[in-house]
Structure formats: structure tokens, C-alpha cells
Write a protein that holds these residues in place. Structure first.
Motif, PDB file in Angstrom:
ATOM      1  N   LYS A   1      -1.072   5.383  -8.204  1.00  0.00           N
ATOM      2  CA  LYS A   1      -0.430   5.399  -6.885  1.00  0.00           C
ATOM      3  C   LYS A   1       1.001   5.919  -7.002  1.00  0.00           C
ATOM      4  CE  LYS A   1      -1.679   2.744  -3.489  1.00  0.00           C
ATOM      5  NZ  LYS A   1      -1.901   1.604  -2.594  1.00  0.00           N
ATOM      6  N   LEU A   2       1.716   5.488  -8.041  1.00  0.00           N
ATOM      7  CA  LEU A   2       3.105   5.930  -8.191  1.00  0.00           C
ATOM      8  C   LEU A   2       3.207   7.369  -8.704  1.00  0.00           C
ATOM      9  CD1 LEU A   2       4.843   2.683  -9.428  1.00  0.00           C
ATOM     10  CD2 LEU A   2       4.652   3.594  -7.112  1.00  0.00           C
ATOM     11  N   SER A   3       2.231   7.804  -9.477  1.00  0.00           N
ATOM     12  CA  SER A   3       2.257   9.195  -9.934  1.00  0.00           C
ATOM     13  C   SER A   3       2.021  10.150  -8.766  1.00  0.00           C
ATOM     14  CB  SER A   3       1.249   9.432 -11.050  1.00  0.00           C
ATOM     15  OG  SER A   3      -0.069   9.373 -10.571  1.00  0.00           O
TER      16      SER A   3
ATOM     17  N   ASN B   1       0.816  -1.223   0.000  1.00  0.00           N
ATOM     18  CA  ASN B   1       0.000   0.000   0.000  1.00  0.00           C
ATOM     19  C   ASN B   1       0.841   1.261   0.000  1.00  0.00           C
ATOM     20  OD1 ASN B   1      -2.590  -1.146  -0.061  1.00  0.00           O
ATOM     21  ND2 ASN B   1      -2.489  -1.577   2.125  1.00  0.00           N
ATOM     22  N   ASP B   2       1.992   1.204   0.627  1.00  0.00           N
ATOM     23  CA  ASP B   2       2.869   2.368   0.684  1.00  0.00           C
ATOM     24  C   ASP B   2       3.457   2.607  -0.709  1.00  0.00           C
ATOM     25  OD1 ASP B   2       5.795   3.461   0.952  1.00  0.00           O
ATOM     26  OD2 ASP B   2       4.727   4.076   2.780  1.00  0.00           O
ATOM     27  N   PRO B   3       3.277   3.810  -1.275  1.00  0.00           N
ATOM     28  CA  PRO B   3       3.762   4.070  -2.636  1.00  0.00           C
ATOM     29  C   PRO B   3       5.265   3.868  -2.827  1.00  0.00           C
ATOM     30  CG  PRO B   3       2.338   5.859  -1.911  1.00  0.00           C
ATOM     31  CD  PRO B   3       2.552   4.955  -0.733  1.00  0.00           C
ATOM     32  N   VAL B   4       6.066   4.195  -1.829  1.00  0.00           N
ATOM     33  CA  VAL B   4       7.522   4.046  -1.960  1.00  0.00           C
ATOM     34  C   VAL B   4       7.907   2.565  -1.993  1.00  0.00           C
ATOM     35  CG1 VAL B   4       9.753   4.557  -0.897  1.00  0.00           C
ATOM     36  CG2 VAL B   4       7.950   6.293  -0.904  1.00  0.00           C
TER      37      VAL B   4
ATOM     38  N   SER C   1       9.511   0.305  -5.278  1.00  0.00           N
ATOM     39  CA  SER C   1      10.630  -0.631  -5.212  1.00  0.00           C
ATOM     40  C   SER C   1      10.206  -2.019  -5.683  1.00  0.00           C
ATOM     41  CB  SER C   1      11.164  -0.688  -3.786  1.00  0.00           C
ATOM     42  OG  SER C   1      12.191  -1.634  -3.685  1.00  0.00           O
ATOM     43  N   TYR C   2       9.064  -2.471  -5.232  1.00  0.00           N
ATOM     44  CA  TYR C   2       8.547  -3.790  -5.582  1.00  0.00           C
ATOM     45  C   TYR C   2       8.311  -3.914  -7.100  1.00  0.00           C
ATOM     46  CZ  TYR C   2       5.370  -7.803  -5.604  1.00  0.00           C
ATOM     47  OH  TYR C   2       4.766  -9.006  -5.858  1.00  0.00           O
ATOM     48  N   VAL C   3       7.619  -2.933  -7.664  1.00  0.00           N
ATOM     49  CA  VAL C   3       7.298  -2.966  -9.088  1.00  0.00           C
ATOM     50  C   VAL C   3       8.565  -2.865  -9.932  1.00  0.00           C
ATOM     51  CG1 VAL C   3       6.159  -1.654 -10.946  1.00  0.00           C
ATOM     52  CG2 VAL C   3       4.921  -2.170  -8.837  1.00  0.00           C
ATOM     53  N   ASN C   4       9.460  -1.953  -9.592  1.00  0.00           N
ATOM     54  CA  ASN C   4      10.687  -1.817 -10.377  1.00  0.00           C
ATOM     55  C   ASN C   4      11.552  -3.076 -10.306  1.00  0.00           C
ATOM     56  OD1 ASN C   4      10.309   0.600 -11.679  1.00  0.00           O
ATOM     57  ND2 ASN C   4      11.367   1.813 -10.144  1.00  0.00           N
ATOM     58  N   THR C   5      11.553  -3.742  -9.174  1.00  0.00           N
ATOM     59  CA  THR C   5      12.296  -4.996  -9.062  1.00  0.00           C
ATOM     60  C   THR C   5      11.684  -6.062  -9.968  1.00  0.00           C
ATOM     61  OG1 THR C   5      13.004  -4.512  -6.813  1.00  0.00           O
ATOM     62  CG2 THR C   5      13.047  -6.825  -7.489  1.00  0.00           C
ATOM     63  N   LEU C   6      10.370  -6.168  -9.961  1.00  0.00           N
ATOM     64  CA  LEU C   6       9.709  -7.134 -10.846  1.00  0.00           C
ATOM     65  C   LEU C   6       9.967  -6.807 -12.319  1.00  0.00           C
ATOM     66  CD1 LEU C   6       6.245  -7.647  -9.104  1.00  0.00           C
ATOM     67  CD2 LEU C   6       8.134  -9.279  -9.234  1.00  0.00           C
ATOM     68  N   LEU C   7       9.904  -5.528 -12.668  1.00  0.00           N
ATOM     69  CA  LEU C   7      10.153  -5.130 -14.056  1.00  0.00           C
ATOM     70  C   LEU C   7      11.591  -5.452 -14.466  1.00  0.00           C
ATOM     71  CD1 LEU C   7       8.226  -1.744 -14.144  1.00  0.00           C
ATOM     72  CD2 LEU C   7       7.639  -3.829 -15.414  1.00  0.00           C
TER      73      LEU C   7
END
Length: 58
Positions: free
Chosen positions: A42-44, A5-8, A12-18
Motif C-alpha cells: 500500500k505504501l509503495s 485505508n488511505d495510503p497517506v 503517517s500512522y505507521v511512521n508514528t508507531l515506528l
């Protein structure tokens, strides 16, 4: 799947998966069954947008 839920932490989670598992943001969202808009909005809110050239949020 429950995303952080925390955007930060989500960033990190999304960029690691990407970086490690998905060739595109679209593929990641399809795999997680999450609308792209949910993650993007959420990231914007913390100033990050998806950059397809680097396949990451910057």
C-alpha cells in the motif's frame, strides 16, 4: 486491528508507531497481526519503502 485505508494516512500512522513504539517494521507487523506485505504494498503505491536505518517509510 483496522489500519487506515488511505495510503497517506497509513504512512503517517505507521511512521508514528515506528518512531514511538516499535524497534522495527517486523515487530510492528507482528504486534498488529498484519502481514508486512499488506502495508508495504500500500505504501509503495505512493512511492514509499521501509528504510531499516531510520526505522521509517521514506
Amino acid at each position: 486491528m483496522n489500519l487506515p485505508n488511505d495510503p497517506v494516512i497509513l504512512l503517517s500512522y505507521v511512521n508514528t508507531l515506528l518512531r514511538d513504539e516499535y524497534p522495527s517494521f517486523e515487530e510492528l507487523c507482528k504486534s498488529l497481526c498484519v502481514p508486512e506485505e499488506d502495508i508495504s504494498s500500500k505504501l509503495s503505491s505512493i512511492g514509499y519503502v521501509y528504510d531499516p536505518n531510520s526505522n521509517s517509510f521514506r
